[in-house]
Design a protein around this motif. Structure first.
Motif, short mmCIF file in Angstrom:
data_model
loop_
_atom_site.label_atom_id
_atom_site.label_comp_id
_atom_site.label_asym_id
_atom_site.label_seq_id
_atom_site.Cartn_x
_atom_site.Cartn_y
_atom_site.Cartn_z
N LYS A 16 36.70 36.13 61.06
CA LYS A 16 37.80 37.09 60.91
C LYS A 16 38.34 37.05 59.49
N SER A 17 38.51 35.84 58.99
CA SER A 17 39.05 35.68 57.65
C SER A 17 38.09 36.26 56.60
N ALA A 18 36.79 36.01 56.76
CA ALA A 18 35.80 36.55 55.81
C ALA A 18 35.81 38.08 55.85
N GLU A 19 35.93 38.61 57.06
CA GLU A 19 35.87 40.08 57.19
C GLU A 19 37.14 40.76 56.69
N SER A 20 38.21 39.98 56.55
CA SER A 20 39.47 40.60 56.08
C SER A 20 39.53 40.71 54.56
N LEU A 21 38.54 40.15 53.87
CA LEU A 21 38.61 40.13 52.40
C LEU A 21 38.25 41.50 51.82
N ASN A 22 38.99 41.90 50.79
CA ASN A 22 38.64 43.12 50.06
C ASN A 22 37.77 42.73 48.88
N VAL A 23 36.51 43.13 48.92
CA VAL A 23 35.59 42.80 47.83
C VAL A 23 35.49 44.00 46.91
N GLY A 24 35.67 43.78 45.61
CA GLY A 24 35.58 44.91 44.69
C GLY A 24 35.88 44.48 43.27
N ASN A 25 36.08 45.48 42.43
CA ASN A 25 36.36 45.23 41.01
C ASN A 25 37.68 44.45 40.88
N GLY A 26 37.62 43.29 40.24
CA GLY A 26 38.77 42.41 40.15
C GLY A 26 39.97 43.03 39.46
N LEU A 27 39.78 44.15 38.76
CA LEU A 27 40.90 44.80 38.10
C LEU A 27 41.68 45.69 39.07
#
Ligand code: NAD
Length: 480
Positions: free
Chosen positions: A308-319
């Motif tokens: 659940k915790s892994a799936e809640s992460l927003n992955v994208g451009n760090g800016l």
């Protein structure tokens, strides 16, 4: 884009300059794969300038009082704090980590400098009672000399600052071979030291072909101390070269941290802290929790929470706003991580979430959780250095200690338990440079940080980190 990304030059004998050959390397933004800048590429004649400058500067800097050195270091820390937005922005552009993490690292670098500014004033020697009357035995701590420091791209500032701040506080001068992937934020750190008043030649920054530079600097008679952070394979080569030339060395190498969750642990706390630290900096952290070993009675609860915790992460451009995990730092990491996953699956692992590249632009990889991971799969034996969480179960403390100690790595280990007895046992039984129990408490400048076994030797942080840049001299005299 927050700001322009500058080209980076070499810093030699107090001057920013191109390399004598005018060669350059390209810098790529890992979130977009665009070329964003150029980097000057040093060869031996540039290194000679750095060596002579550091050697000359050492003759004066070692005699500057610890009190005056401290004032310069504190000023550098203030300059860095005042530029946190600029430096963090550059770091995110070149390395990929979310801006909030880059800001934290920048402020942490300033704190590390402040800490060593003070610790340098406490480089105490001692007086040893003599066997004969009238004999005085003094022990002095002296700076070791010119330092060659080799630092990686995962924490561009933090990896440099722990070496450089301690070396300067001790009275050494430095040549840094910085990370070719992430040079601009490192250059800002060097600028801050220079503007704060570090003498000409005391700090030199070079980039180029790592093996060419390390071979030349480590074997050069001017260099007296070698400090390296990076992979175990490279560390072993550099340590053996340092040994051949009888140079002092600190080796901060790879890890493969076991993260143990016992039957009596607070599982929710364990999930929260371990998942945050697994995916920080996209898992490209030498003390990242790597082998998750969870007691069979709480295994399902832990796995469910972790997914659940892994799936809640927003992955994208760090800016971008709200991003928790950026891309991997370069394309080599992407290929390596894909290889770890394919190998684990082939050997029977189940992927519960993630498992593949995200999109086809930028080096993004999904936060990945896997179970039923065979002990002979590569991920259970080699440092993955990416956002992969293999979770297996155990049934007894003896079994889990044996698994924790199975590998030749010994950098960090984590354990969660509500039993003081189990905590004490694990703290003693796990072969590791540091063990953190029921929280994530590693890597602060006030505390020593270093590995055992193939994870290296020597410490950064704490008084041990200062001592790494000092030699011990005995003066025994009579006639006072
Ligand atoms: P790599 O082994 O090519 O490089 C790792 C670091 O060592 C880089 O900064 C590189 O410039 C430097 N390096 C490589 N060869 C060198 C040499 N002969 N002399 C001096 N420096 C040298 O690997 P990579 O693809 O950049 O990174 C992947 C691996 O590196 C990871 O799997 C991890 O094990 C390790 N690594 C560890 C840390 C750490 O904090 N301990 C940081 C970054 C990378």
């Amino acid at each position: 884009m927050l700001q322009e990304y500058p080209n980076t030059q070499l810093f030699l004998n107090g001057e920013w300059r191109d390399s004598l050959s005018k060669e350059t390397l390209e810098i790529i933004n890992p979130a977009t794969e665009e070329i964003i800048g150029k980097l000057a590429h040093a060869r031996k004649d540039d290194l000679d300038i750095a060596l002579n400058a550091a050697d000359t500067a050492f003759k004066d800097w070692k005699n500057v009082s610890a009190y005056d050195r401290s004032k310069i270091l504190r000023k550098a820390a203030e300059i860095i704090r005042s530029r946190v937005g600029l430096i963090a922005g550059l770091m995110t552009l070149e390395q990929g980590k979310p801006l909030a993490e880059a800001k934290g690292e920048t402020l942490g670098a300033a704190d590390s400098i402040d800490w060593y500014a003070e610790e340098g004033r406490r480089a105490y020697g001692r007086i040893i009672p003599a066997r004969a009357q009238g004999v005085y035995q003094f022990v002095f701590k002296e700076p070791v000399g010119v330092v060659a420091a080799f630092t990686p791209w995962n924490f561009p500032l933090n990896q440099v600052v722990k070496k450089v701040a301690a070396a300067f506080a001790a009275g050494c001068t430095v040549i840094i071979k910085g990370p070719e992937e992430t040079p601009a934020s490192v250059a800002e750190l060097i600028k801050a030291f220079n503007e704060a008043g570090m003498p000409k030649g005391s700090i030199n920054l070079v980039f180029g072909i790592p093996a060419e530079i390390s071979e030349y600097l480590i074997s050069h008679p001017i260099v007296r101390k070698v400090t390296f952070t990076g992979s175990t394979a490279v560390g072993k080569q550099l340590a053996s070269l340092a040994g051949t030339h009888m140079k002092r060395a600190t080796m901060e190498l790879g890890g493969h941290s076991p993260a143990i969750v016992c039957a009596d642990a607070d599982v929710n706390v364990a999930v929260k802290i371990l998942s945050a630290n697994k995916f920080r900096n996209a898992g490209q952290v030498c003390i990242s929790p790597t082998r998750f070993l969870v007691h069979e009675s709480v295994y399902d609860q832990f796995v469910e929470g972790f997914v659940k915790s892994a799936e809640s992460l927003n992955v994208g451009n760090g800016l971008d706003e709200g991003i928790n995990m950026g891309p991997l730092a370069h394309d080599r990491r992407l290929t390596a991580i894909e290889g770890f996953v394919a190998d684990a699956v082939e050997k029977g692992a189940k992927i519960l979430t993630g498992g593949k590249r995200k999109g086809n632009k930028g080096y993004f990889f999904e936060p990945t959780v896997m179970t039923d991971v065979s002990k002979d799969s590569r991920i259970m034996n080699e440092e993955p250095f990416g956002p992969l969480a293999p979770i297996n179960s155990f049934s007894s403390i003896d079994e889990v200690v044996e698994e924790a100690n199975r590998l030749n790595y010994g950098l960090a280990a984590y354990a969660y338990t509500n039993s003081a007895k189990t905590a004490q046992h694990l703290g003693a039984a796990i072969e590791s440079g540091q063990v953190s129990i029921n929280h994530h408490g590693l890597g602060l400048v006030d505390t020593p940080f270093g590995g055992v076994k193939d994870s290296g030797y020597g410490s950064e942080g704490g008084p041990e980190g200062l001592d790494a840049y000092m030699t011990t001299k005995l003066v025994s005299q009579t006639g006072l």
